[in-house]
Scaffold this motif. Structure first.
Motif, short mmCIF file in Angstrom:
data_model
loop_
_atom_site.label_atom_id
_atom_site.label_comp_id
_atom_site.label_asym_id
_atom_site.label_seq_id
_atom_site.Cartn_x
_atom_site.Cartn_y
_atom_site.Cartn_z
N ALA A 99 0.83 -1.21 0.00
CA ALA A 99 0.00 0.00 0.00
C ALA A 99 0.86 1.26 0.00
CB ALA A 99 -0.93 0.01 1.21
N LEU A 100 2.00 1.21 0.70
CA LEU A 100 2.91 2.36 0.71
C LEU A 100 3.51 2.57 -0.66
CD1 LEU A 100 4.74 1.78 4.12
CD2 LEU A 100 2.78 3.25 3.65
N ASP A 129 2.22 1.68 -3.49
CA ASP A 129 1.16 2.15 -4.38
C ASP A 129 0.89 3.64 -4.18
OD1 ASP A 129 0.89 -0.39 -5.37
OD2 ASP A 129 -0.85 -0.91 -4.13
N SER A 130 1.17 4.15 -2.96
CA SER A 130 0.93 5.57 -2.68
C SER A 130 2.05 6.46 -3.22
CB SER A 130 0.78 5.78 -1.17
OG SER A 130 2.02 5.61 -0.50
N GLU A 190 -3.25 14.12 5.94
CA GLU A 190 -2.57 14.01 4.65
C GLU A 190 -1.56 12.87 4.74
OE1 GLU A 190 0.86 17.42 5.35
OE2 GLU A 190 -1.03 18.01 4.42
N GLY A 191 -1.26 12.28 3.61
CA GLY A 191 -0.24 11.24 3.59
C GLY A 191 -0.74 9.90 4.10
N GLU A 222 -6.83 8.76 4.33
CA GLU A 222 -8.14 8.18 4.03
C GLU A 222 -8.96 7.98 5.30
OE1 GLU A 222 -6.16 4.35 5.24
OE2 GLU A 222 -5.59 6.33 4.53
#
Length: 356
Positions: A168-169, A171-172, A272-273, A277
């Motif tokens: 997930a990191l 992908d971010s 943020e970051g 979400e």
């Protein structure tokens, strides 16, 4: 060597920045960078391979002086013409810090004016995805950009069990590299972050491979390295103090001692970051004061129930946010106390010496 001929980019000065403008508030001052910090004072440099001691301003030595007002490794400072007295710290574009270990809250500065933070984690028993998230919160608050370096690829049978936890990191947009820190060819992937005028700081637990990585980047065995305990992969401190090193790639690297206890400073952001979400979800709840428990219309609980958010991630978010809020409150109270004490001292001085 005359100051006009010094290539400050070799110790991290951004080539596009004007030295004359930076030093304008201190006519006749000289530029230098803090390359090491000891209890006895600061080591400065104007070019690679040559450092010297300089005297800190008296205000920095006061017990309750604001830590951010003092210089830290990576800071650019204005020196007097003789090069012996630090006049001031130049404005920073990034500052990595944490809350110092111990019962009493105090901010600890780690490194200043870095472009990237190379977060090193071994692919072994000491790997901890939640600790990595904690580091990333500190990095996001610093103004620098994170780069994850998963070391010990040569000793890891299945890298996917570690890289998969960080998908997930990646992908971010956070770069994630799995490599053997002893292999120059693999370490070369980090060179773009260490080009002339660039500065990076190495962080991670003891035994993660920071000193090994530094040696490979340097091409020489300059930093001491030690093994880790086989039972839990815990390492021992090999770097004992922060130091800025000029690299053959043209940039600079700040090596730091391993950090076992990683406490939030109180300045971290959750909107943020890393957890953006979750903050967005909280804003979608029916009630503005929703505790995300059994209230109707709770967007957070709905996301957990639908599998869009894991309970474990939400609980970790809550733990970190509570810790940040507590640290922020303590920091605010400390600053208020310091202001009151400073005003009291000024009144005392005025009463005693200001009236004739």
């Amino acid at each position: 060597m005359s100051e006009a001929s010094v290539d400050f980019a070799a110790i991290g000065w951004p080539p596009q920045a004007s030295i004359a403008e930076a030093l304008a508030p201190w006519p006749g001052a000289r530029l230098a960078r803090v390359v090491a910090q000891h209890r006895s004072g600061y080591e400065l440099a104007q070019y690679p391979g040559h450092s010297f001691r300089a005297q800190a301003p008296a205000g920095w030595l006061r017990p309750r002086a604001d830590p951010e007002a003092r210089a830290v490794v990576g800071d650019w400072v204005a020196l007097d013409a003789a090069g012996k007295q630090i006049l001031a710290v130049l404005p920073r574009h990034a500052l990595l810090k944490r809350a110092a270990a111990g019962e009493h809250y105090q901010q600890q500065l780690i490194a200043a004016n870095i472009d990237h933070v190379l977060l090193v984690s071994g692919m072994d028993a000491d790997f901890n995805a939640k600790r990595i998230e904690r580091y990333l919160l500190l990095i996001a608050a610093s103004g620098a950009r994170p780069v994850l370096v998963l070391s010990k690829l040569d000793k890891c049978g299945d890298p996917a069990q570690y890289t998969g936890q960080l998908a997930a990191l990646a992908d971010s947009g956070i770069p994630v590299y799995a490599l053997n820190a002893k292999d120059p060819a693999q370490v070369a992937v980090l060179h773009p972050y260490l080009s002339p005028g660039k500065s990076a700081v190495l962080v991670g637990s003891s035994g993660a491979g920071k000193s090994t990585l530094t040696n490979t980047l340097l091409g020489v065995e300059k930093m001491k390295t030690q093994g880790v305990r086989e039972a839990d992969a815990k390492g021992r401190h090999t770097t004992t103090h922060r130091a800025l090193i000029a690299l053959p790639q043209g940039g600079c690297l700040i090596d730091t001692p391993g950090m076992r206890e990683l406490k939030l400073s109180g300045d971290e952001r959750f909107d943020e970051g890393l957890f953006a979400e979750l903050d967005e979800l909280a804003g979608q709840c029916r009630f503005s004061d929703c505790s995300h428990g059994n209230e109707p219309g709770c967007a957070v609980q709905a996301a957990i129930g639908e599998g869009r958010l894991t309970l474990e991630r939400y609980q970790h978010y809550c733990k970190l946010k509570d810790e940040r809020d507590s640290a922020a409150q303590t920091l605010a109270e400390r600053r208020t106390q310091d202001k009151a004490l400073s005003a009291k001292v000024k009144r005392h001085v005025k009463d005693k010496y200001g009236r004739r």
